[in-house]
Structures are given as structure tokens and as C-alpha cells.
Design a protein around this motif. Structure first.
Motif, PDB file in Angstrom:
ATOM      1  N   TYR A 161     -12.969   2.848  -1.069  1.00 62.50           N
ATOM      2  CA  TYR A 161     -13.241   1.664  -0.242  1.00 62.50           C
ATOM      3  C   TYR A 161     -12.024   1.252   0.594  1.00 62.50           C
ATOM      4  CZ  TYR A 161     -17.454   1.164  -3.094  1.00 62.50           C
ATOM      5  OH  TYR A 161     -18.656   1.382  -3.722  1.00 62.50           O
ATOM      6  N   GLU A 162     -11.120   2.155   0.810  1.00 67.40           N
ATOM      7  CA  GLU A 162      -9.863   1.843   1.498  1.00 67.40           C
ATOM      8  C   GLU A 162     -10.049   1.019   2.771  1.00 67.40           C
ATOM      9  OE1 GLU A 162      -6.346   4.184   4.000  1.00 67.40           O
ATOM     10  OE2 GLU A 162      -7.883   5.316   2.934  1.00 67.40           O
ATOM     11  N   LYS A 163     -10.971   1.403   3.629  1.00 64.39           N
ATOM     12  CA  LYS A 163     -11.130   0.740   4.927  1.00 64.39           C
ATOM     13  C   LYS A 163     -11.756  -0.642   4.823  1.00 64.39           C
ATOM     14  CE  LYS A 163      -9.323   4.036   7.343  1.00 64.39           C
ATOM     15  NZ  LYS A 163      -8.018   3.835   8.010  1.00 64.39           N
ATOM     16  N   PHE A 164     -12.389  -0.934   3.684  1.00 66.16           N
ATOM     17  CA  PHE A 164     -13.013  -2.242   3.492  1.00 66.16           C
ATOM     18  C   PHE A 164     -12.000  -3.160   2.817  1.00 66.16           C
ATOM     19  CE2 PHE A 164     -16.216   1.023   3.673  1.00 66.16           C
ATOM     20  CZ  PHE A 164     -17.100   0.525   4.619  1.00 66.16           C
ATOM     21  N   ASN A 165     -10.984  -3.483   3.590  1.00 69.63           N
ATOM     22  CA  ASN A 165      -9.819  -4.227   3.124  1.00 69.63           C
ATOM     23  C   ASN A 165      -9.635  -5.383   4.103  1.00 69.63           C
ATOM     24  OD1 ASN A 165      -7.394  -4.990   1.953  1.00 69.63           O
ATOM     25  ND2 ASN A 165      -6.208  -3.376   2.922  1.00 69.63           N
ATOM     26  N   TYR A 166     -10.133  -6.566   3.740  1.00 70.18           N
ATOM     27  CA  TYR A 166     -10.333  -7.633   4.716  1.00 70.18           C
ATOM     28  C   TYR A 166      -9.133  -8.546   4.945  1.00 70.18           C
ATOM     29  CZ  TYR A 166     -15.046  -6.127   3.564  1.00 70.18           C
ATOM     30  OH  TYR A 166     -16.159  -5.359   3.324  1.00 70.18           O
ATOM     31  N   GLU A 167      -8.174  -8.514   4.043  1.00 65.60           N
ATOM     32  CA  GLU A 167      -7.065  -9.465   4.128  1.00 65.60           C
ATOM     33  C   GLU A 167      -5.769  -8.843   4.628  1.00 65.60           C
ATOM     34  OE1 GLU A 167      -7.935 -12.544   3.599  1.00 65.60           O
ATOM     35  OE2 GLU A 167      -9.933 -11.913   2.990  1.00 65.60           O
ATOM     36  N   ASN A 168      -5.632  -7.528   4.499  1.00 63.29           N
ATOM     37  CA  ASN A 168      -4.382  -6.879   4.887  1.00 63.29           C
ATOM     38  C   ASN A 168      -4.665  -5.717   5.840  1.00 63.29           C
ATOM     39  OD1 ASN A 168      -2.626  -8.358   2.953  1.00 63.29           O
ATOM     40  ND2 ASN A 168      -3.894  -7.296   1.461  1.00 63.29           N
ATOM     41  N   GLU A 169      -3.952  -5.691   6.954  1.00 64.37           N
ATOM     42  CA  GLU A 169      -4.157  -4.609   7.916  1.00 64.37           C
ATOM     43  C   GLU A 169      -3.693  -3.276   7.353  1.00 64.37           C
ATOM     44  OE1 GLU A 169      -3.698  -4.550  11.880  1.00 64.37           O
ATOM     45  OE2 GLU A 169      -4.801  -6.400  12.216  1.00 64.37           O
ATOM     46  N   LYS A 170      -2.608  -3.285   6.611  1.00 63.52           N
ATOM     47  CA  LYS A 170      -2.027  -2.052   6.093  1.00 63.52           C
ATOM     48  C   LYS A 170      -2.453  -1.851   4.649  1.00 63.52           C
ATOM     49  CE  LYS A 170       0.790   1.547   6.086  1.00 63.52           C
ATOM     50  NZ  LYS A 170       0.453   2.776   6.818  1.00 63.52           N
ATOM     51  N   TYR A 171      -3.086  -0.719   4.388  1.00 64.56           N
ATOM     52  CA  TYR A 171      -3.485  -0.382   3.025  1.00 64.56           C
ATOM     53  C   TYR A 171      -2.343   0.377   2.347  1.00 64.56           C
ATOM     54  CZ  TYR A 171      -6.031   1.700  -0.874  1.00 64.56           C
ATOM     55  OH  TYR A 171      -6.441   2.085  -2.125  1.00 64.56           O
ATOM     56  N   THR A 172      -2.014  -0.030   1.137  1.00 68.37           N
ATOM     57  CA  THR A 172      -0.969   0.650   0.378  1.00 68.37           C
ATOM     58  C   THR A 172      -1.596   1.407  -0.768  1.00 68.37           C
ATOM     59  OG1 THR A 172       0.651  -1.081   0.898  1.00 68.37           O
ATOM     60  CG2 THR A 172       1.157   0.377  -0.950  1.00 68.37           C
ATOM     61  N   SER A 173      -1.334   2.701  -0.822  1.00 72.42           N
ATOM     62  CA  SER A 173      -1.768   3.521  -1.948  1.00 72.42           C
ATOM     63  C   SER A 173      -0.664   3.532  -2.997  1.00 72.42           C
ATOM     64  CB  SER A 173      -2.046   4.953  -1.485  1.00 72.42           C
ATOM     65  OG  SER A 173      -2.221   5.816  -2.594  1.00 72.42           O
ATOM     66  N   ILE A 174      -1.044   3.685  -4.256  1.00 70.44           N
ATOM     67  CA  ILE A 174      -0.025   3.765  -5.307  1.00 70.44           C
ATOM     68  C   ILE A 174       0.849   5.001  -5.115  1.00 70.44           C
ATOM     69  CG2 ILE A 174      -1.442   5.024  -6.994  1.00 70.44           C
ATOM     70  CD1 ILE A 174      -0.189   3.064  -9.121  1.00 70.44           C
ATOM     71  N   ALA A 175       0.348   6.008  -4.418  1.00 66.36           N
ATOM     72  CA  ALA A 175       1.163   7.199  -4.137  1.00 66.36           C
ATOM     73  C   ALA A 175       2.299   6.886  -3.182  1.00 66.36           C
ATOM     74  CB  ALA A 175       0.279   8.316  -3.574  1.00 66.36           C
ATOM     75  N   ASN A 176       2.222   5.740  -2.478  1.00 66.89           N
ATOM     76  CA  ASN A 176       3.286   5.324  -1.564  1.00 66.89           C
ATOM     77  C   ASN A 176       4.476   4.688  -2.285  1.00 66.89           C
ATOM     78  OD1 ASN A 176       0.691   4.550   0.527  1.00 66.89           O
ATOM     79  ND2 ASN A 176       2.411   5.684   1.374  1.00 66.89           N
ATOM     80  N   ILE A 177       4.285   4.292  -3.532  1.00 63.94           N
ATOM     81  CA  ILE A 177       5.277   3.450  -4.199  1.00 63.94           C
ATOM     82  C   ILE A 177       6.602   4.179  -4.418  1.00 63.94           C
ATOM     83  CG2 ILE A 177       5.789   2.193  -6.320  1.00 63.94           C
ATOM     84  CD1 ILE A 177       3.796   0.804  -4.430  1.00 63.94           C
ATOM     85  N   SER A 178       6.555   5.423  -4.870  1.00 69.54           N
ATOM     86  CA  SER A 178       7.778   6.172  -5.169  1.00 69.54           C
ATOM     87  C   SER A 178       7.454   7.654  -5.221  1.00 69.54           C
ATOM     88  CB  SER A 178       8.355   5.733  -6.525  1.00 69.54           C
ATOM     89  OG  SER A 178       7.469   6.093  -7.576  1.00 69.54           O
ATOM     90  N   SER A 179       8.497   8.466  -5.239  1.00 69.38           N
ATOM     91  CA  SER A 179       8.285   9.910  -5.375  1.00 69.38           C
ATOM     92  C   SER A 179       7.650  10.230  -6.727  1.00 69.38           C
ATOM     93  CB  SER A 179       9.608  10.671  -5.217  1.00 69.38           C
ATOM     94  OG  SER A 179      10.554  10.251  -6.181  1.00 69.38           O
ATOM     95  N   ASP A 180       7.997   9.450  -7.747  1.00 72.87           N
ATOM     96  CA  ASP A 180       7.398   9.672  -9.061  1.00 72.87           C
ATOM     97  C   ASP A 180       5.904   9.376  -9.037  1.00 72.87           C
ATOM     98  OD1 ASP A 180       7.925   9.977 -12.154  1.00 72.87           O
ATOM     99  OD2 ASP A 180       6.647   8.213 -11.927  1.00 72.87           O
ATOM    100  N   SER A 181       5.505   8.247  -8.443  1.00 72.42           N
ATOM    101  CA  SER A 181       4.081   7.915  -8.403  1.00 72.42           C
ATOM    102  C   SER A 181       3.321   8.906  -7.522  1.00 72.42           C
ATOM    103  CB  SER A 181       3.863   6.481  -7.910  1.00 72.42           C
ATOM    104  OG  SER A 181       4.244   6.332  -6.559  1.00 72.42           O
ATOM    105  N   TYR A 182       3.955   9.375  -6.467  1.00 68.68           N
ATOM    106  CA  TYR A 182       3.330  10.401  -5.618  1.00 68.68           C
ATOM    107  C   TYR A 182       3.015  11.645  -6.437  1.00 68.68           C
ATOM    108  CZ  TYR A 182       2.969  14.058  -2.025  1.00 68.68           C
ATOM    109  OH  TYR A 182       2.559  15.124  -1.253  1.00 68.68           O
ATOM    110  N   ASN A 183       3.949  12.058  -7.263  1.00 66.06           N
ATOM    111  CA  ASN A 183       3.798  13.312  -8.012  1.00 66.06           C
ATOM    112  C   ASN A 183       2.785  13.220  -9.149  1.00 66.06           C
ATOM    113  OD1 ASN A 183       5.652  14.823  -6.494  1.00 66.06           O
ATOM    114  ND2 ASN A 183       7.377  13.990  -7.658  1.00 66.06           N
ATOM    115  N   ARG A 184       2.582  12.017  -9.681  1.00 67.61           N
ATOM    116  CA  ARG A 184       1.665  11.901 -10.815  1.00 67.61           C
ATOM    117  C   ARG A 184       0.295  11.321 -10.424  1.00 67.61           C
ATOM    118  NH1 ARG A 184       3.799  10.277 -15.266  1.00 67.61           N
ATOM    119  NH2 ARG A 184       6.012  10.291 -14.702  1.00 67.61           N
ATOM    120  N   THR A 185       0.052  11.112  -9.135  1.00 65.89           N
ATOM    121  CA  THR A 185      -1.198  10.505  -8.676  1.00 65.89           C
ATOM    122  C   THR A 185      -2.149  11.525  -8.057  1.00 65.89           C
ATOM    123  OG1 THR A 185      -0.159   8.351  -8.243  1.00 65.89           O
ATOM    124  CG2 THR A 185      -2.222   8.818  -7.093  1.00 65.89           C
TER     125      THR A 185
END
Length: 397
Positions: free
Chosen positions: A205-229
């Protein structure tokens, strides 16, 4: 005859059950309003339909690689770079017959019998059943309504165990509409790092995000979260392509490779024509998405205002997806025509019987004092349906 014990333990979908009954009533001539379906009422955009027709005429109707065509994998990679500033190669991407198959593939890949997966409660109806089907154990982390039902660190610490293998997040969330902020995602990422957990991030449902223009994925948080997501995505909701059955997963190359191997022995490749249509969906004009999202936001605002005008029903304003969880706690214990409303199933059945409005019982999502309605239907249906619901409960205010 003795059947599989595992299959006999799988619970039927309450979502499909009540919607099916409502559709039959409608077919039989009853003036029925269905507020349960989880699919946009918009048609698939014309540019996408045209590419599907062209694919048929061009003879692109044969087997493809089991994990999907390279053109679609490239389109998926471009989407993540464009929308999420995330880099994935083709070897980190696989295409499946819908996001649900992606989820089953990843659970089948990472879980051994008895491994636990933390899932949010309320949860999408298929999460626990998919986990159980591969001999995993769903562990429910129940969030507070005041916090939009989201994970907190104390809630997660309370359910972690030596058997925990993964944590699942769904943002924007079905059924609650909750959207996790960057700080909340960072907390979950740190929790996963601390306990060495896989992260399965359902972002359909990423695009159905009514309050924030920019969607943040947990994979964006750090290199560690990217690798385990492992991110689960698809075209069903964003492009109103529910029947086309194209989902995709991205993440750790080894896990994606194992998922592809499993798929090669089950369904093999997704529909070839739908894959070429999905390339156009991801690469083509995105105006239709913006129009649909704006319309859904207007529908959401209307429902929230009307429901919260009552003294017996209430709801939080969801920040994403296209569902609203209505709190029916004040209706529990009421007796209507000799029937006591003990839970959301009773409420939904009586509502359908008395005023011909179909909603989804919260029991299907693990909570009994809520019902879910979808605003992925016309404003006319929403206005009539909400009016009937309010008239149904007004005698109890």
C-alpha cells in the motif's frame, strides 16, 4: 480417508466469506452495499491495458523464466531507485503471482518447523495462515489503538523468544491504515539487529500514504536493515490490477534465489501478458495513481467525520491504505431482535441481515471489538453504506 492435518487447521478467510455472501445477496436482487472488498474500484489504466493487448498480438504468451522477465525486474529496480532511493540488481528481484505468493515463498524459504514470526495485531488475515502452512508459528504483538496499533519496543520485547526468526511489518497497514514513521522504523530495525531477525516488509500500500509525500521503507534505515529486509510489493493496489496477479519481492540475493527455486517447482512463471503490462505500469505515466489516491483521501475524510459524529461508534483517521477500523465496543452486549452482539462477527451478520451492508469482522484480524470497512468503492456506495450503519446503531446512542 485421512486428510492433511495441516490443511485442516487452516482457517477460512472471514473477509472472503462475508463478501461472498453479500455478493450473492446482491445477485439475488437485494439492495446490498459492500464495504469489504480490498480492491480499488477504478479500472486498470488504459496505457497498461493497451500494452497487454499488444503483448498478446505480439505473441508474448509463452513461458518466461520462473522468477520473471528481465524487463520487469529492471522496471522494479528503477521503481525502487526512483521512489525509495534503494538499489537492487536483477539477482535481488523476483516476480510472483501476486504479493501473497511472494509472502509464501519467503516464509517457505526462511522458516524451519517451530520458527516464530512476529506479526502485528490486528493483522491481515493471511499472515498467520501462511506462516502455519510452512510449519512456522505466528506470534502476535498487539498494539494500542491510541498508537494506531503499531509496534513499540516494550511490546516487541514482550514477545521475543529464542525461536523468533523474523519480524513482519506492513506499512501502510491493512487493516488499520497505520503508517510507520522513520523513528519507529529505526526502532524496529534496531530490534531486528539486536536479535538477528529477518525483516519482512509488506509495502503493497506504499502509494496510499496520505499524510507524507515521501515514503520511507525500513530498508532505507541503515545498511544492516537493508541487508536483512525482504520487501514485498506488487501492482495490484497501486494500478488497480488485482486480477492481473503480479507481485514482486526484493532483498538478499541468496534468499531471493531460494525463493525462485521454490517457485520454479510450484507455479513456475507468473502470467507472461500480465508481466509485460506491469512493466508499463511501473515505467509509464503515473497520473492515474495520483488521481486515485486523492479520491481515496476524500473518501477517507468523509467516513471518519461521519463515524465520529456518532456517540456509539468511533474510529481513528488512518494515514494510509484504504481501510478504516471502526470501534464497536459500545455495541457489544446489545440485544437486537433476540440476538446478542457478543463480537464483531455477530455485529457484521446482523448488520448485513438488517440493513444490507457488508463489513468485515475484526475477528478475522485478531480483534473482536472492531469491524473494517474499505473505501475502495464509490462515494455513492460509501455515503449510502455509512448512512445505513449510523441509522442501525442510532437507537443505542
Amino acid at each position: 480417508m485421512i486428510f492433511s492435518k495441516k490443511s485442516e487447521k487452516v482457517l477460512p478467510s472471514i473477509t472472503l466469506e462475508i463478501t461472498s455472501r453479500a455478493k450473492q445477496m446482491k445477485k439475488d436482487g437485494a439492495d446490498t452495499i459492500i464495504l469489504g472488498a480490498g480492491e480499488p474500484d477504478f479500472n486498470t489504466p488504459e496505457n497498461i491495458r493497451n500494452i497487454a493487448i499488444k503483448a498478446i498480438n505480439d505473441g508474448l504468451t509463452k513461458y518466461t523464466p520462473a522468477s520473471g522477465i528481465d524487463e520487469l525486474k529492471l522496471a522494479v529496480a528503477k521503481k525502487f531507485k526512483r521512489d525509495n532511493d534503494l538499489i537492487y540488481s536483477n539477482s535481488q528481484i523476483m516476480i510472483s503471482t501476486g504479493a501473497k505468493q511472494c509472502l509464501w515463498n519467503v516464509f517457505e524459504t526462511i522458516l524451519n518447523p517451530g520458527d516464530e514470526v512476529i506479526i502485528p495485531k490486528p493483522y491481515w488475515v493471511s499472515y498467520p495462515e501462511l506462516i502455519r502452512l510452512v510449519d512456522g508459528v505466528p506470534v502476535f504483538a498487539f498494539g494500542d489503538e491510541e498508537n494506531d496499533f503499531k509496534y513499540t519496543r516494550p511490546i516487541l520485547e514482550n514477545v521475543i523468544s529464542p525461536k523468533t526468526k523474523a519480524i513482519l511489518i506492513n506499512t501502510p497497514n491493512n487493516p488499520t491504515g497505520a503508517v510507520y514513521g522513520e523513528d519507529e522504523l529505526a526502532m524496529i530495525a534496531d530490534f531486528a539487529r539486536t536479535y538477528d531477525l529477518m525483516i519482512i516488509s509488506d509495502e503493497i500500500y506504499e502509494k496510499f500514504n496520505y499524510e507524507n509525500e515521501k515514503y520511507t521503507s525500513i530498508a532505507n534505515i541503515s545498511s544492516d536493515s537493508y541487508n536483512r529486509t525482504i520487501i514485498i510489493q506488487g501492482v495490484s493496489k497501486t494500478y488497480s490490477m488485482t486480477g492481473w496477479r503480479i507481485g514482486y519481492a526484493v532483498g538478499n540475493e541468496k534468499i531471493i534465489s531460494l525463493m525462485a527455486s521454490i517457485q520454479s517447482h510450484t507455479t513456475s512463471n507468473p502470467n507472461s501478458i500480465a508481466q509485460y503490462a506491469a512493466v508499463e505500469a511501473l515505467n509509464g505515466d503515473q497520473t492515474s495513481v495520483k488521481i486515485m489516491v486523492n479520491e481515496f483521501k476524500n473518501r477517507r475524510d468523509y467516513i471518519v467525520e461521519r463515524i465520529n459524529d456518532t456517540n456509539i461508534l468511533s474510529c481513528k483517521k488512518p494515514k494510509g491504505a484504504f481501510y478504516i477500523m471502526i470501534n464497536i465496543s459500545k455495541m457489544l452486549g446489545k440485544v437486537i431482535d433476540g440476538h446478542t452482539i457478543n463480537n464483531s462477527i455477530d455485529f457484521s451478520n446482523i448488520l448485513l441481515e438488517k440493513v444490507k451492508v457488508a463489513v468485515i469482522p475484526g475477528d478475522g484480524f485478531g480483534v473482536s471489538n472492531y469491524v473494517r470497512i474499505s473505501y475502495a468503492t464509490s462515494m455513492d456506495n460509501i455515503k449510502e453504506g455509512v448512512k445505513r450503519i449510523i441509522n442501525f446503531v442510532k437507537d443505542y446512542e
